[in-house]
Enzyme design. Structure first.
Site, short mmCIF file in Angstrom:
data_model
loop_
_atom_site.label_atom_id
_atom_site.label_comp_id
_atom_site.label_asym_id
_atom_site.label_seq_id
_atom_site.Cartn_x
_atom_site.Cartn_y
_atom_site.Cartn_z
N TYR A 77 -114.44 25.17 -83.64
CA TYR A 77 -113.83 26.50 -83.70
C TYR A 77 -114.69 27.44 -84.54
CZ TYR A 77 -110.27 30.11 -84.37
OH TYR A 77 -109.58 31.30 -84.39
N ILE A 127 -101.61 38.12 -81.02
CA ILE A 127 -102.31 39.33 -81.47
C ILE A 127 -102.64 40.24 -80.30
CG2 ILE A 127 -104.38 40.19 -82.62
CD1 ILE A 127 -104.50 37.51 -84.13
#
Length: 280
Positions: free
Chosen positions: A160, A13
């Site tokens: 996470y 990204i």
């Protein structure tokens, strides 16, 4: 011509975001950990648009000294910074610790906090700066009571999720603290992107990730909301849509979205900021 700093800009990204921005005539600072991969990205971006400046700065977001050295270099060579995109992400395949903090939480939140803090004066000097923090819908798996706590039994997805929840709280606190300084902040869910995330997962989770990979978004599609937030008129971004949007808001598919989590409170955001300051 605006200057944008992107972390993790050599892959996925981050690289897709960088490509889109150089095509729009933006000067870039790439903050990368790996020199060889960073130089590859630098070459690609310079060939896309020779009219802009693209610089490479090396830093490891799990190493506070490395981050400080990078910000010192940037501050020596730049007087202003228009946009900071805290894009780099770390997905753990096992629980590890840095300075007694779970490694992915350090990389995804603390490293970016240190970086952002040391660049705030350059952002203020631009007069209308934006900070874009890459979060994720995985924030729903986070729990603020686990922040900064050493837990060897913590599941990797929970770890996470903690980092992604912290990204949103950090965004909200930035928006609150620096509203009068001309700085806006936005959190982003890029969608489920085939960017290598989860490639190191094993067992049942790894199998599910591999099965889902053909249905994931491309990095270019995942970058669209970050590019939108970096380039759209500020008057559009700061307009609230009901309870969503505005500085401090969470965006997905280039639109403001509501976030729901018991830990998304002003007190949690302030507590996270104060604890994170110990690492600065």
């Amino acid at each position: 011509m605006k200057t944008v700093l992107i972390t993790g800009a050599n892959i996925g990204i981050g690289l897709a975001t960088a490509k889109a921005l150089v095509r729009r005539g933006v000067n870039l600072i790439l903050l990368c950990r790996n020199k060889a991969k960073g130089e590859e990205a630098l070459d690609v971006l310079q060939r896309i648009n020779r009219a802009v400046t693209v610089e490479l700065v090396l830093a490891d977001l799990t190493d506070a000294d490395s981050i400080r050295q990078a910000t010192e270099l940037i501050r020596r060579t730049h007087q202003t910074l228009d946009v900071l995109i805290n894009n780099a992400g770390y997905s753990p395949d096992r629980i590890e610790f840095v300075d007694n903090v779970e490694k992915s939480f350090y990389a995804n939140h603390i490293g970016h906090f240190i970086l952002t803090y040391h660049l705030l004066d350059l952002l203020e000097a631009s007069g209308e700066a934006r900070i874009i923090n890459l979060s994720s819908a995985a924030y729903a798996l986070g729990n603020a009571s686990r922040f900064f706590q050493r837990n060897n039994k913590l599941a990797v997805l929970s770890a996470y999720g903690d980092g992604k929840l912290a990204n949103i709280l950090f965004t909200k606190e930035l928006a609150n603290r620096y509203a009068d300084a001309g700085i806006t902040a936005f959190a982003v869910h890029p969608g489920v992107v085939n960017s290598g995330f989860g490639s190191n997962f094993t067992g049942g989770i790894g199998l599910l990730m591999n099965l889902a990979r053909p249905f994931m978004r491309t990095p270019e599609r995942g970058a669209e909301t970050s590019v939108y937030l970096a380039t759209a008129p500020l008057s559009v971004l700061t307009k609230r849509d009901g309870k969503a949007g505005g500085s401090g808001g969470f965006f997905a598919d280039s639109k403001p979205k509501l976030v729901k989590h018991n830990d998304l409170t002003a007190k949690r955001a302030t507590d996270l900021w104060n604890k994170s300051m110990e690492f600065v």
